[in-house]
Design an enzyme around this catalytic site. Structure first.
Site, mmCIF file in Angstrom:
data_model
loop_
_atom_site.group_PDB
_atom_site.id
_atom_site.type_symbol
_atom_site.label_atom_id
_atom_site.label_comp_id
_atom_site.label_asym_id
_atom_site.label_seq_id
_atom_site.Cartn_x
_atom_site.Cartn_y
_atom_site.Cartn_z
ATOM 1 N N HIS A 63 3.547 -2.466 3.654
ATOM 2 C CA HIS A 63 3.424 -0.916 2.623
ATOM 3 C C HIS A 63 4.563 -0.165 2.305
ATOM 4 C CE1 HIS A 63 -0.029 -0.370 5.846
ATOM 5 N NE2 HIS A 63 -0.511 0.587 5.590
ATOM 6 N N ASP A 71 0.706 -1.016 -0.194
ATOM 7 C CA ASP A 71 -0.577 0.275 0.192
ATOM 8 C C ASP A 71 1.149 1.023 0.056
ATOM 9 O OD1 ASP A 71 -2.338 -1.493 0.345
ATOM 10 O OD2 ASP A 71 -2.849 0.030 1.690
#
Length: 309
Positions: free
Chosen positions: A268, A114
């Site tokens: 992430h 992400d």
């Protein structure tokens, strides 16, 4: 007669004195004082500087600044992703908030990254995935997709799936009015498709996972399934788990502990170098135990809107 003898004696003594060298101590002369060597003014070494010309005024050596701990290495020898290990964990189950999904619907595991693309970390995780022959899903932020279009192009070209993660990652996006939400998601898709015209944006992930039924509905109207996650190693929570080696070890332990067949794993790439390091260990471990897939991008999508001017 005696006077003559005295005069002769005096003359003899004067002659003997004249024969001695004035520089010879043995001859009774005065020892010369050596002339001092010319004084040399010491020149101070110039202090190091960014320019090639040293300063004319000597300066004290600068006090060295404290050495910062080097970040964990993110590259090195290629990752080896071979071997198989049997596992017997139960299949992932459950549903995400607002009707979002948190499992792949099969025994395969999906890795998702992400908040990118990140010009430093995204290329590194793409390199690692390529070494292991693994495809993943990248949930990208609209303005970063605009600013780093080359990485969007690469993500799509290497067979990964692209996911809409909103324009600017507003945690309260679901509280905005419908028109705002729709425009936000549409503009994000425009930036993705501008960089990768042949890609399909089949998925949406709400910032922070803050899904509501309204947000899921609007995403579906734009042709996107809403994805949550089954495994969250919380790689963003450095205040709790630390940075560097501490965070690397935490991410590895959390994923290995919680992953199941069918899990969607949240991680992430934007601003998270420790996550990239952790995946150099996790990728071989996961691939030995699970089939790793990019979420399929075959979900129907709405017609692509006209490009931004």
């Amino acid at each position: 007669m005696q006077r003559r003898i005295a005069v002769v004696a005096v003359l003899v003594m004067m002659a003997l004195a004249a024969c001695g060298s004035p520089s010879d101590p043995a001859a009774g002369g005065t020892t010369p004082t050596p002339s001092p060597a010319p004084a040399v003014t010491p020149t101070a070494s110039p202090s190091p500087s960014l320019s090639a010309v040293p300063s004319a005024t000597p300066s004290a050596s600068p006090t060295p600044s404290p050495t910062k701990a080097a970040p964990p290495p993110t590259s090195g020898k290629p990752i080896s992703c071979t071997g198989k290990v049997a596992q017997s964990k139960p299949v992932a189950s459950g549903a995400g908030p607002g009707g979002s999904i948190l499992k792949t619907g099969s025994a395969a595991v999906a890795l998702t990254f992400d908040d990118g693309p990140d010009p430093i970390n995204t290329p590194k995780i793409l390199d690692a995935l390529k070494q292991c022959g693994v495809k993943a899903t990248f949930c990208v932020v609209g303005f970063r997709a605009r600013d780093h279009a080359d990485l969007i192009t690469r993500i799509a070209a290497e067979g990964h799936t692209l996911c809409n993660h909103s324009w600017q990652h507003l945690f309260d996006l679901a509280k905005r009015d419908d028109a705002y939400i729709r425009k936000d998601l549409e503009n994000t898709n425009k930036m993705i498709l501008r960089a990768a015209p042949g890609a399909r944006v089949a998925y949406f992930r709400a910032p922070g996972g803050n899904f509501t039924a309204k947000l899921v509905k609007i995403a579906a109207e734009l042709g996107m399934k809403s994805i949550y996650w089954h495994v969250d190693p919380r790689d963003w929570e450095s205040a709790k788990f630390g940075k560097g080696t501490a965070m690397v070890n935490h991410v590895i332990a959390a994923v290995e502990r919680d992953v199941r067949p069918g899990s969607i794993v949240l991680s992430h790439d934007n601003g998270k170098p420790d996550t990239i390091v952790a995946y150099r260990t996790l990728l071989p471990w996961l691939k030995a135990r699970h089939t790793l897939i990019a979420l399929p991008d075959t979900a129907p999508t709405a017609p692509s809107p006209a490009p931004l001017p």
